[in-house]
Enzyme design. Structure first.
Site, PDB file in Angstrom:
ATOM      1  N   GLU A  96       0.813  -1.209   0.000  1.00  0.00           N
ATOM      2  CA  GLU A  96       0.000   0.000   0.000  1.00  0.00           C
ATOM      3  C   GLU A  96       0.852   1.268   0.000  1.00  0.00           C
ATOM      4  O   GLU A  96       1.952   1.293   0.560  1.00  0.00           O
ATOM      5  CB  GLU A  96      -0.935  -0.014   1.215  1.00  0.00           C
ATOM      6  CG  GLU A  96      -1.825  -1.245   1.172  1.00  0.00           C
ATOM      7  CD  GLU A  96      -2.893  -1.316   2.253  1.00  0.00           C
ATOM      8  OE1 GLU A  96      -3.751  -2.187   2.146  1.00  0.00           O
ATOM      9  OE2 GLU A  96      -2.859  -0.504   3.196  1.00  0.00           O
ATOM     10  N   CYS A 345      -1.157   4.953   9.907  1.00  0.00           N
ATOM     11  CA  CYS A 345       0.090   4.256  10.254  1.00  0.00           C
ATOM     12  C   CYS A 345      -0.199   2.929  10.917  1.00  0.00           C
ATOM     13  O   CYS A 345      -0.989   2.881  11.857  1.00  0.00           O
ATOM     14  CB  CYS A 345       0.826   5.016  11.347  1.00  0.00           C
ATOM     15  SG  CYS A 345       1.753   6.366  10.827  1.00  0.00           S
TER      16      CYS A 345
HETATM   17  N1  SAH Z   1       9.572  -0.222   9.289  1.00  0.00           N
HETATM   18  C1  SAH Z   1       9.791   1.146   9.472  1.00  0.00           C
HETATM   19  C2  SAH Z   1       8.853   2.029   8.670  1.00  0.00           C
HETATM   20  C3  SAH Z   1       7.391   1.652   8.579  1.00  0.00           C
HETATM   21  S1  SAH Z   1       6.313   1.836   9.933  1.00  0.00           S
HETATM   22  C4  SAH Z   1       9.740   1.513  10.923  1.00  0.00           C
HETATM   23  O1  SAH Z   1       9.343   0.687  11.738  1.00  0.00           O
HETATM   24  O2  SAH Z   1      10.160   2.617  11.261  1.00  0.00           O
HETATM   25  C5  SAH Z   1       5.977   3.568  10.125  1.00  0.00           C
HETATM   26  C6  SAH Z   1       5.692   3.956  11.600  1.00  0.00           C
HETATM   27  O3  SAH Z   1       4.385   3.516  12.036  1.00  0.00           O
HETATM   28  C7  SAH Z   1       6.673   3.319  12.544  1.00  0.00           C
HETATM   29  O4  SAH Z   1       7.121   4.236  13.514  1.00  0.00           O
HETATM   30  C8  SAH Z   1       5.839   2.234  13.172  1.00  0.00           C
HETATM   31  O5  SAH Z   1       6.369   1.790  14.363  1.00  0.00           O
HETATM   32  C9  SAH Z   1       4.508   2.909  13.303  1.00  0.00           C
HETATM   33  N2  SAH Z   1       3.404   1.973  13.549  1.00  0.00           N
HETATM   34  C10 SAH Z   1       3.339   0.668  13.240  1.00  0.00           C
HETATM   35  N3  SAH Z   1       2.165   0.146  13.630  1.00  0.00           N
HETATM   36  C11 SAH Z   1       1.460   1.141  14.196  1.00  0.00           C
HETATM   37  C12 SAH Z   1       0.144   1.227  14.745  1.00  0.00           C
HETATM   38  N4  SAH Z   1      -0.665   0.180  14.788  1.00  0.00           N
HETATM   39  N5  SAH Z   1      -0.259   2.418  15.216  1.00  0.00           N
HETATM   40  C13 SAH Z   1       0.544   3.501  15.142  1.00  0.00           C
HETATM   41  N6  SAH Z   1       1.783   3.477  14.608  1.00  0.00           N
HETATM   42  C14 SAH Z   1       2.234   2.313  14.143  1.00  0.00           C
END
Ligand code: SAH
Ligand code: SF4
Length: 382
Positions: A96, A345
């Protein structure tokens, strides 16, 4: 599965790579600039539309090359203007891409992998396991598709996309070469001409790769911190067991200091109710980040089925923010956008053909836990 044609896909080639390609077919290097503009500024995928290239060369290109983005499976537009694309990549999985307009800015959130092997406990992408790395063409292809959808062609003149964040599905530093190539195209004037400050790579903390990144590029960096101490971070972000906080923060400090010019690290911190949102966590964070050149972005948890976590109340979020703010930090709370199209996110799920079978195990473990809890409750009642 997207069929392979055996042709070179020019979409994912950086300028030097495209120059080498033209040399390899016995043509002049300057052709690279012409073709890049057609591809990225004008969104063209047909060699016959390239009017400053003669027919003989166009025919030669058609025989050996192609311009092929990932296949768009769907495009949704949220009531708040957020857009989400689901695209199918060569491995057959879907990933996505999300576009978030805000004020004068338009931020595109790009995926780097189908699924993710790192299994952060609160992330729906992680819960699906891992399928494949995206190719450079599939990473830049998301920018190409989004840009074309706005009809803002040429891309550089009327920009809908002003910022790109590598915060979609996957851990970008575990698909290093392809992500670096795609980011170079994003920043190249012959590509999308986005400034290095406005291209941000977000990592969960693959420390050695942060150092490697600093050797080849100067984009902005975000670290997904999520916990201010190692025991808690080990639970939430398992890669922390391999690269603990002190190690990863050292790598980030080196990266940022190389950039100079008042650049700072973005700290992302997903707030999980009663897990990492208490005043003591804010205090530990203040101590951990003392004198660290950073700004903090708090992300209230975005729920997904069977996650086992909850979003804190607005009061707790405000309290956490205030504590950091009073200690002198620049702290923002990320507003949730595109919720009605599941574009927030951590809600990005695509359709990953999980190789690790983690999603099956995850559901099985959740079921066992639920059954154990139910039988415990029954025992307590008796
Ligand atoms: N893998 C990378 C980039 C993608 S995730 C990383 O972890 O940084 C982008 C952001 O969204 C990251 O900070 C991640 O921890 C956060 N994230 C993941 N799941 C989430 C959720 N359910 N609610 C809010 N933020 C979340
Ligand atoms: Fe992977 Fe990032 Fe999700 Fe962790 S938060 S599982 S690193 S995509």
């Amino acid at each position: 599965m997207t069929e392979s044609t055996g042709k070179v896909n020019l979409l994912g080639l950086t300028q030097p790579q495209l120059e080498s390609f033209f040399e390899s077919i016995g043509e002049k290097r300057f052709r690279a600039g012409q073709v890049m503009k057609w591809i990225h500024h004008f969104g063209v995928d047909d060699f016959d539309a390239m009017s400053n290239i003669g027919k003989a060369l166009r025919d030669k290109l058609k025989a050996s090359a192609e311009i092929r983005g990932p296949e768009v499976v769907s495009q949704d537009i949220s009531s708040d203007g957020t857009r989400k694309w689901v695209v199918r990549v060569a491995s057959g999985s879907c990933v996505e891409t999300v576009y978030i307009p805000q004020g004068g800015r338009g931020t595109l959130c790009v995926s780097s992998q189908a699924g993710c092997a790192l299994d952060c406990s609160f992330c729906s992408t992680g819960k699906q396991g891992f399928n494949s790395d995206l190719t450079a063409a599939e990473v830049i292809g998301q920018v190409w598709i989004a840009n074309k959808s706005f009809g803002t062609i040429p891309a550089k003149i009327d920009r809908a996309i002003t910022n790109v964040v590598m915060m979609g599905m996957g851990e970008p530093l575990l698909n290093f070469d392809n992500v670096v190539a795609a980011m170079n195209i994003m920043m190249d004037d012959l590509g999308y001409g986005i400034s290095k400050r406005k291209v941000t790579l977000s990592t969960s903390g693959v420390a050695p790769m942060i150092d490697k990144l600093g050797e080849v590029i100067d984009v902005s960096l975000a670290l997904s911190l999520h916990a201010p101490n190692d025991p808690l971070r080990n639970q939430l972000v398992p890669i922390n067991k391999k690269y603990p906080l002190a190690v990863v923060l050292d790598s980030c400090r080196r990266y940022i200091s190389r950039l100079g010019e008042k650049r700072v690290l973005t700290i992302e911190y997903t707030l999980l109710k009663d897990v990492n949102d208490q005043p003591e966590h804010a205090q530990q964070m203040i101590a951990l980040l003392k004198d660290f050149p950073c700004k903090i972005n708090l992300i209230p948890f975005n729920p997904f089925p069977h996650s086992g976590y909850e979003r804190p109340s607005n009061n707790s979020i405000r309290r956490f923010q205030d504590l950091l703010h009073k200690a002198g930090h620049n702290v923002t709370v990320r507003t949730t956008r595109g919720e009605d199209i599941d574009a927030a996110c951590g809600q990005l799920v695509g359709q990953v053909m999980d190789r690790t079978r983690r999603s099956e195990r995850y559901i099985a473990v959740r079921q066992l836990n639920a059954e154990a809890e139910a039988s415990q409750n029954a025992t307590n009642r008796n």
